[in-house]
Design a protein around this motif. Structure first.
Motif, PDB file in Angstrom:
ATOM      1  N   UNK A  81      -2.539  70.002  54.897  1.00  0.00           N
ATOM      2  CA  UNK A  81      -2.685  68.976  53.873  1.00  0.00           C
ATOM      3  C   UNK A  81      -4.135  68.506  53.726  1.00  0.00           C
ATOM      4  N   UNK A  82      -4.899  68.529  54.800  1.00  0.00           N
ATOM      5  CA  UNK A  82      -6.255  67.988  54.760  1.00  0.00           C
ATOM      6  C   UNK A  82      -7.140  68.627  53.690  1.00  0.00           C
ATOM      7  N   UNK A  83      -7.159  69.950  53.559  1.00  0.00           N
ATOM      8  CA  UNK A  83      -7.972  70.538  52.484  1.00  0.00           C
ATOM      9  C   UNK A  83      -7.489  70.113  51.094  1.00  0.00           C
ATOM     10  N   UNK A  84      -6.179  69.949  50.936  1.00  0.00           N
ATOM     11  CA  UNK A  84      -5.636  69.520  49.638  1.00  0.00           C
ATOM     12  C   UNK A  84      -6.090  68.109  49.308  1.00  0.00           C
ATOM     13  N   UNK A 103      -8.806  66.616  50.315  1.00  0.00           N
ATOM     14  CA  UNK A 103     -10.225  66.692  49.957  1.00  0.00           C
ATOM     15  C   UNK A 103     -10.394  67.276  48.556  1.00  0.00           C
ATOM     16  N   UNK A 104      -9.601  68.308  48.255  1.00  0.00           N
ATOM     17  CA  UNK A 104      -9.674  68.998  46.969  1.00  0.00           C
ATOM     18  C   UNK A 104      -9.395  68.061  45.796  1.00  0.00           C
ATOM     19  N   UNK A 105      -8.466  67.135  45.959  1.00  0.00           N
ATOM     20  CA  UNK A 105      -8.125  66.229  44.859  1.00  0.00           C
ATOM     21  C   UNK A 105      -8.922  64.930  44.899  1.00  0.00           C
ATOM     22  N   UNK A 106      -9.900  64.864  45.814  1.00  0.00           N
ATOM     23  CA  UNK A 106     -10.778  63.704  45.848  1.00  0.00           C
ATOM     24  C   UNK A 106     -10.199  62.482  46.512  1.00  0.00           C
ATOM     25  N   UNK A 107      -9.260  62.685  47.425  1.00  0.00           N
ATOM     26  CA  UNK A 107      -8.644  61.551  48.114  1.00  0.00           C
ATOM     27  C   UNK A 107      -8.909  61.597  49.616  1.00  0.00           C
ATOM     28  N   UNK A 124       4.994  69.107  50.057  1.00  0.00           N
ATOM     29  CA  UNK A 124       5.531  68.748  48.735  1.00  0.00           C
ATOM     30  C   UNK A 124       5.583  67.231  48.590  1.00  0.00           C
ATOM     31  N   UNK A 125       6.143  66.559  49.582  1.00  0.00           N
ATOM     32  CA  UNK A 125       6.263  65.109  49.513  1.00  0.00           C
ATOM     33  C   UNK A 125       4.914  64.415  49.581  1.00  0.00           C
ATOM     34  N   UNK A 126       3.995  64.928  50.378  1.00  0.00           N
ATOM     35  CA  UNK A 126       2.654  64.342  50.453  1.00  0.00           C
ATOM     36  C   UNK A 126       1.938  64.438  49.109  1.00  0.00           C
ATOM     37  N   UNK A 127       2.024  65.580  48.466  1.00  0.00           N
ATOM     38  CA  UNK A 127       1.357  65.744  47.176  1.00  0.00           C
ATOM     39  C   UNK A 127       1.956  64.804  46.128  1.00  0.00           C
ATOM     40  N   UNK A 128       3.271  64.611  46.165  1.00  0.00           N
ATOM     41  CA  UNK A 128       3.904  63.656  45.253  1.00  0.00           C
ATOM     42  C   UNK A 128       3.446  62.235  45.566  1.00  0.00           C
ATOM     43  N   UNK A 129       3.379  61.912  46.856  1.00  0.00           N
ATOM     44  CA  UNK A 129       2.946  60.589  47.264  1.00  0.00           C
ATOM     45  C   UNK A 129       1.512  60.290  46.888  1.00  0.00           C
ATOM     46  N   UNK A 130       0.647  61.276  46.993  1.00  0.00           N
ATOM     47  CA  UNK A 130      -0.758  61.071  46.635  1.00  0.00           C
ATOM     48  C   UNK A 130      -0.923  60.737  45.152  1.00  0.00           C
ATOM     49  N   UNK A 131       0.014  61.176  44.340  1.00  0.00           N
ATOM     50  CA  UNK A 131      -0.034  60.844  42.911  1.00  0.00           C
ATOM     51  C   UNK A 131       0.299  59.376  42.656  1.00  0.00           C
TER      52      UNK A 131
END
Length: 87
Positions: free
Chosen positions: A66-69, A71-75, A40-47
């Motif tokens: 988290x790694x597939x996520x 890659x999925x969002x292009x980061x 949850x925190x990683x996804x918020x941080x990536x934003x």
């Protein structure tokens, strides 16, 4: 790895741990939390990041889910492994 002393705490809506920012990076420490909090925190941080900033996640182990996520969002380029800290 630790959060730099000069990093300032910032408010990140929905985060379950404190986030910090300095001139080049955002930081958070999820090493004492369990699933799903690190994700949850990683996804918020990536934003928060752009091409000029990085996200530093301090965790108790590599966040394999988290790694597939990322890659999925292009980061995929933002991931740099850091040795796990010991307490």
């Amino acid at each position: 790895m630790s959060i730099p002393k000069d990093a300032k705490q910032i408010d990140v809506e929905g985060a379950t741990v404190p986030f910090f920012k300095d001139e080049t990076a955002y930081y958070f420490d999820s090493s004492l939390t369990g699933p799903p909090e690190p994700m949850v925190n990683a996804m918020l941080g990536l934003q928060l990041i752009d091409d000029n900033t990085k996200l530093v996640m301090i965790n108790h182990k590599a966040p394999m889910g988290l790694f597939p996520k990322i890659k999925e969002i292009g980061r995929a380029h933002v991931w740099t492994p850091v040795t796990t800290i010991s307490r």
